[in-house]
Design an enzyme around this catalytic site. Sequence first.
Site, PDB file in Angstrom:
ATOM      1  N   ASN A 137      -1.851  15.557   1.686  1.00 34.37           N
ATOM      2  CA  ASN A 137      -0.856  14.670   2.299  1.00 34.37           C
ATOM      3  C   ASN A 137       0.038  15.387   3.309  1.00 34.37           C
ATOM      4  O   ASN A 137       0.763  14.736   4.049  1.00 34.37           O
ATOM      5  CB  ASN A 137      -0.044  13.947   1.221  1.00 34.37           C
ATOM      6  CG  ASN A 137      -0.882  12.860   0.558  1.00 34.37           C
ATOM      7  OD1 ASN A 137      -1.930  12.468   1.084  1.00 34.37           O
ATOM      8  ND2 ASN A 137      -0.455  12.377  -0.595  1.00 34.37           N
TER       9      ASN A 137
ATOM     10  N   CYS B  64      -6.487   3.991   0.183  1.00 35.89           N
ATOM     11  CA  CYS B  64      -6.712   3.488  -1.167  1.00 35.89           C
ATOM     12  C   CYS B  64      -5.992   2.159  -1.383  1.00 35.89           C
ATOM     13  O   CYS B  64      -4.867   1.983  -0.926  1.00 35.89           O
ATOM     14  CB  CYS B  64      -6.180   4.496  -2.181  1.00 35.89           C
ATOM     15  SG  CYS B  64      -7.092   6.041  -2.193  1.00 35.89           S
TER      16      CYS B  64
ATOM     17  N   ILE C 115       4.075  -1.601   6.143  1.00 34.03           N
ATOM     18  CA  ILE C 115       4.605  -0.526   7.009  1.00 34.03           C
ATOM     19  C   ILE C 115       5.826  -1.034   7.784  1.00 34.03           C
ATOM     20  O   ILE C 115       6.106  -0.577   8.886  1.00 34.03           O
ATOM     21  CB  ILE C 115       3.526   0.044   7.959  1.00 34.03           C
ATOM     22  CG1 ILE C 115       2.906  -1.049   8.846  1.00 34.03           C
ATOM     23  CG2 ILE C 115       2.447   0.783   7.204  1.00 34.03           C
ATOM     24  CD1 ILE C 115       2.193  -0.478  10.057  1.00 34.03           C
ATOM     25  N   ASP C 116       6.536  -1.988   7.175  1.00 37.12           N
ATOM     26  CA  ASP C 116       7.697  -2.572   7.857  1.00 37.12           C
ATOM     27  C   ASP C 116       8.767  -1.538   8.214  1.00 37.12           C
ATOM     28  O   ASP C 116       9.431  -1.645   9.246  1.00 37.12           O
ATOM     29  CB  ASP C 116       8.310  -3.683   6.985  1.00 37.12           C
ATOM     30  CG  ASP C 116       8.674  -3.190   5.586  1.00 37.12           C
ATOM     31  OD1 ASP C 116       7.763  -2.727   4.878  1.00 37.12           O
ATOM     32  OD2 ASP C 116       9.855  -3.235   5.216  1.00 37.12           O
TER      33      ASP C 116
ATOM     34  N   ASP D  22       0.979   9.762  -7.576  1.00 39.03           N
ATOM     35  CA  ASP D  22      -0.396  10.257  -7.397  1.00 39.03           C
ATOM     36  C   ASP D  22      -0.913  11.000  -8.626  1.00 39.03           C
ATOM     37  O   ASP D  22      -2.100  11.294  -8.715  1.00 39.03           O
ATOM     38  CB  ASP D  22      -0.464  11.193  -6.182  1.00 39.03           C
ATOM     39  CG  ASP D  22      -0.190  10.451  -4.887  1.00 39.03           C
ATOM     40  OD1 ASP D  22      -0.313   9.216  -4.875  1.00 39.03           O
ATOM     41  OD2 ASP D  22       0.160  11.115  -3.897  1.00 39.03           O
TER      42      ASP D  22
HETATM   43  N1  EPU Z   1       6.913   0.860   1.489  1.00 42.48           N
HETATM   44  C1  EPU Z   1       7.428  -0.287   2.052  1.00 42.48           C
HETATM   45  N2  EPU Z   1       7.533  -0.371   3.405  1.00 42.48           N
HETATM   46  C2  EPU Z   1       7.119   0.653   4.232  1.00 42.48           C
HETATM   47  C3  EPU Z   1       6.589   1.802   3.664  1.00 42.48           C
HETATM   48  C4  EPU Z   1       6.499   1.883   2.277  1.00 42.48           C
HETATM   49  O1  EPU Z   1       7.812  -1.225   1.351  1.00 42.48           O
HETATM   50  O2  EPU Z   1       7.239   0.498   5.459  1.00 42.48           O
HETATM   51  C5  EPU Z   1       6.838   0.986   0.010  1.00 42.48           C
HETATM   52  C6  EPU Z   1       5.406   1.126  -0.500  1.00 42.48           C
HETATM   53  O3  EPU Z   1       4.813  -0.127  -0.695  1.00 42.48           O
HETATM   54  C7  EPU Z   1       5.618   1.897  -1.783  1.00 42.48           C
HETATM   55  C8  EPU Z   1       6.812   2.800  -1.470  1.00 42.48           C
HETATM   56  O4  EPU Z   1       7.450   2.210  -0.342  1.00 42.48           O
HETATM   57  O5  EPU Z   1       5.976   1.053  -2.820  1.00 42.48           O
HETATM   58  C9  EPU Z   1       6.451   4.239  -1.137  1.00 42.48           C
HETATM   59  O6  EPU Z   1       5.412   4.269  -0.167  1.00 42.48           O
HETATM   60  P1  EPU Z   1       5.249   5.454   0.865  1.00 42.48           P
HETATM   61  O7  EPU Z   1       5.468   4.946   2.228  1.00 42.48           O
HETATM   62  O8  EPU Z   1       6.062   6.631   0.425  1.00 42.48           O
HETATM   63  O9  EPU Z   1       3.699   5.766   0.723  1.00 42.48           O
HETATM   64  P2  EPU Z   1       2.740   6.280   1.848  1.00 42.48           P
HETATM   65  O10 EPU Z   1       3.503   7.156   2.787  1.00 42.48           O
HETATM   66  O11 EPU Z   1       1.941   5.186   2.429  1.00 42.48           O
HETATM   67  C10 EPU Z   1       2.150   8.508   0.681  1.00 42.48           C
HETATM   68  C11 EPU Z   1       0.910   9.188   0.231  1.00 42.48           C
HETATM   69  C12 EPU Z   1       0.369   8.499  -1.009  1.00 42.48           C
HETATM   70  C13 EPU Z   1       1.432   8.492  -2.093  1.00 42.48           C
HETATM   71  C14 EPU Z   1       2.715   7.843  -1.566  1.00 42.48           C
HETATM   72  C15 EPU Z   1       3.874   7.903  -2.541  1.00 42.48           C
HETATM   73  C16 EPU Z   1      -0.006   9.975   2.302  1.00 42.48           C
HETATM   74  C17 EPU Z   1      -1.056   9.863   3.334  1.00 42.48           C
HETATM   75  N3  EPU Z   1      -0.083   9.136   1.282  1.00 42.48           N
HETATM   76  O12 EPU Z   1       1.765   7.194   1.013  1.00 42.48           O
HETATM   77  O13 EPU Z   1      -0.721   9.291  -1.437  1.00 42.48           O
HETATM   78  O14 EPU Z   1       0.975   7.773  -3.198  1.00 42.48           O
HETATM   79  O15 EPU Z   1       3.129   8.523  -0.349  1.00 42.48           O
HETATM   80  O16 EPU Z   1       4.173   9.201  -2.850  1.00 42.48           O
HETATM   81  O17 EPU Z   1       0.860  10.838   2.385  1.00 42.48           O
HETATM   82  C18 EPU Z   1      -2.763   9.725  -2.530  1.00 42.48           C
HETATM   83  O18 EPU Z   1      -2.677  10.893  -2.103  1.00 42.48           O
HETATM   84  O19 EPU Z   1      -3.602   9.369  -3.391  1.00 42.48           O
HETATM   85  C19 EPU Z   1      -1.847   8.726  -2.002  1.00 42.48           C
HETATM   86  C20 EPU Z   1      -2.066   7.431  -2.124  1.00 42.48           C
END
Ligand code: EPU
Length: 426
Positions: free
Chosen positions: A23, A116, A123-124, A306
């Site tokens: 990540n 996944c 992504i708001d 994770d």
């Molecule tokens: N969220 C929103 N709006 C947004 C962005 C996120 O409501 O604009 C919510 C998500 O739905 C979630 C929470 O905020 O409930 C946290 O999401 P986050 O944005 O932190 O997740 P992400 O950046 O999309 C990364 C990792 C994930 C890991 C999550 C949480 C990467 C590429 N992915 O995802 O990793 O689960 O942070 O720590 O960095 C994995 O490695 O298996 C994996 C899924």
Amino acid sequence: MKKLIIRGGKPLNGEITINGAKNSVVALIPAAVLADSEVVLEGVPDINDVYSLLEILEDFNVKTHFENGVLRIDPSEMVSIPMPTGKIQSLRASYYFMGATLSKFGEGVIGLPGGCFLGPRPIDQHIKAFRSLGAEVKEEYGVVTLKTEEEGLQGTRIYMDVVSVGATINTILGSVKAKGRTIIENAAREPEIIDVVTLLNKMGANIRGAGTSEIRIEGVTELKGTTHSIIPDRIEAGTYISAAVAMGEKIRINNVIYEHIESFIAKLDEMGAKMEIGEDYIIVHKSENLRMVDVKTLPYPGFATDLQQPFTPLMLTTHGEGTIIDTIYPQRVKHLPELIRMGANVKVDGDIIRIKGPSKLTGAPVKASDLRAGACLVIAGLIAEGETEITGIENILRGYSNIVSKLRNIGADIEMIDDSEGTETE
Ligand code: EPU
């Protein structure tokens, strides 16, 4: 079709070395394109998400060379082209090209990311941040189109409504060259964010506060090439530590930053696992009569979402009743029907996963629906009596490098076969 075959119940012994963090690297690669000359990343894991990003870079006319964990990225002839479909849709982290192209070219057309299935993943907050910086953002037909006016992006204050790793990094990428100061409040604090900021600062950026909930970015006009070593993968470490506690006689896990997995190790302590914490390694000793625990996932430094799936099979070996509440992704439960097929006593009760241990696991044909579900099934297979056949392993190979050889080295009976050819592939 590729499959993993595991004959479980074997005691594990030996050493495993952890690779660079998935990540981190999936954000470092899009960050690197902001430089005007070559960026060298060291400790890059050999995983499919990296290869997908390299294909995307090729489409952007960015030259790369990847060998022995060293990735050279030369973005000096990068072009601004739309990326509505194709590889961009195959992984979550491709959304970092939104912030990166906006910063580099003042525009971008990027398809909505895949990755996944863990329930809704909006992504708001990313979009809100780009708009606050002055970009015009349209989201239609599964594509995000970003544009800036003549005067370019302007630094501003952005409050994140949810703590988000992706939105924090994307905002940093989008604002690193914006005019003036950007302040991100309620920022995520994950080590991967610090890693990205370390790279950007080496490239010439002026970013302070990474690792805290307030990040301050003074816009700069130029970013140059540099060399950077990636932090170890704390989720890969937690995955192998879970396997080691469940089945290990004595296993040394090398290249671990203990502080990155402190909450996870605390949970293992509570279980009664026997571990020795070294400067950059952890030794797991044979652990018996483990106690059941309750787990609640939280943003860093809390217990990582994770790790909840890879941790579940270990919980199943303990005595008592426990719960898992995943506050980040309550619908991250697709591994459970597969575990039930292997004999697990688990059930989903609203947003709570209820676990009764010990459950005697037996080998079965199961499917990895996502990356960490796959890691969970591999550990379940190592524990189970008999043969487990795992399909859907492309999900596992997205994020775990050399998983078969690493586990074989510590005595696991695991092989990867390609059904279509009937041959062993790793
Ligand atoms: N969220 C929103 N709006 C947004 C962005 C996120 O409501 O604009 C919510 C998500 O739905 C979630 C929470 O905020 O409930 C946290 O999401 P986050 O944005 O932190 O997740 P992400 O950046 O999309 C990364 C990792 C994930 C890991 C999550 C949480 C990467 C590429 N992915 O995802 O990793 O689960 O942070 O720590 O960095 C994995 O490695 O298996 C994996 C899924």
